[in-house]
Design a protein around this motif. Sequence first.
Motif, short mmCIF file in Angstrom:
data_model
loop_
_atom_site.label_atom_id
_atom_site.label_comp_id
_atom_site.label_asym_id
_atom_site.label_seq_id
_atom_site.Cartn_x
_atom_site.Cartn_y
_atom_site.Cartn_z
N ASP A 1 0.84 -1.20 0.00
CA ASP A 1 0.00 0.00 0.00
C ASP A 1 0.88 1.26 0.00
N ALA B 1 -0.27 3.95 2.67
CA ALA B 1 0.09 3.64 4.06
C ALA B 1 1.57 3.93 4.29
N GLU C 1 3.32 6.97 6.78
CA GLU C 1 4.40 6.79 7.75
C GLU C 1 5.56 7.74 7.44
#
Length: 427
Positions: free
Chosen positions: A251, A254, A258
């Motif tokens: 992903d 995602a 981060e």
Amino acid sequence: MVMPPPGGARAVARCDELGRGRFSEEPDMLFRAFLTPAHAAALERLAGWMAEAGMSVRLDGAANLIGRYEGQTPGAPCLLTGSHIDSVRDGGNYDGPLGIMLGIETVAALHAAGERPPFAIEVIAFGDEEGSRFPASMICSRAAAGSLPADATDGVVDRDGLTLDAALQAFPKPPGVPAPILGVAGLGRAGYRPGTVLAFLEAHIEQGPVLEAEGLALGTVTGIAAQLRFRAVVSGRAGHAGTTAMGLRADALAGAAEMVLAVERIATDDSSDLVATVGRLSVAPGAVNVVPGRVEFSVDVRSGEVARRDAGAARIGEALHAIAAARGLGLTWEQVQDLPASPCDPQLMALLDAAIADLGLPVRRLVSGAGHDAMVMAGLAPMAMLFIRCAGGISHNPAEKVDPADVELALQAMLGFVRRFGDVPRA
């Protein structure tokens, strides 16, 4: 709209006029990007105001609008002043345009009084400072300063895939304003010739809270912080949101999330003037039922010290690559802009200080954490900046606000600067 008489209040009202209607690309917010119909409409209006103030008006090869007020000797070198006319999305009315309006008001006051300094004055409206349309910012001031690399615009496209060259060629010129044929080939010819600019002065809202906190209307800028900008592209694997198991996903969003938090953490942990910002992020394919396969985002890193800025950027790059490796994602990390710290000229700062003191105001010097066209123009000629108090230090926001009384003081300080500048011995 009933316009106030010449002066600071009129400068504010003119900024407000350009903050709505055909001067914005969006009906419910201010968004004026480079080479858009809103940009063209703003230049047409500015050209009229410049002419009313007694200036001849022209457009250069970078679509910068320039008004010229001749001095005692026609063709003499100029004191250049102005700022940018573009805005961020959902921006405020005064970030950039106020500096242009103050330049126009300065010339209007001199013209009304029949004053001709021993140098010319040129007021410039840079078309692109914010970088709201194309990946790099300050295209126009870099072209004017003659510091735009020949290959800097190669392959540059906006979000719709339109090239900078095509946008320049399609840009409508203000009626009746002399202009060259526009295109990227003309950017290199937009630069001022050596010796034609004596100095550059930019008036700008502070975009910070210092002046307001100290009860001051004006401040003299000592320098502009160094900036680095990067383009990060995270590559994963798009997949069906309902059938791709969590443990089998790559992903990109995602991972990018981060990374964004890592950017924030690294700048915060430095406990200094280092700041880092992710201001733009795009997700592909951008469907609610598809795991994102590609994310592109910007990273802006700044500090008053070049070494601190560079060290922070290096730590950010290392952290992002580590996150990508741990998640099995690809990462492209590309530097797109490097603007070094830019000190203001000591002699010009002293002239500004004296002009402010002549108004009975305390003299306050402060650094600029925000970037400005002035930092680019410093490569062409000595540079100075005048900061004006803004409410709450708020900028890049429709809540931007200035007090017309403060702007009137800024106008008087600029007139004092111009008159003192005329007394400076020149070779």
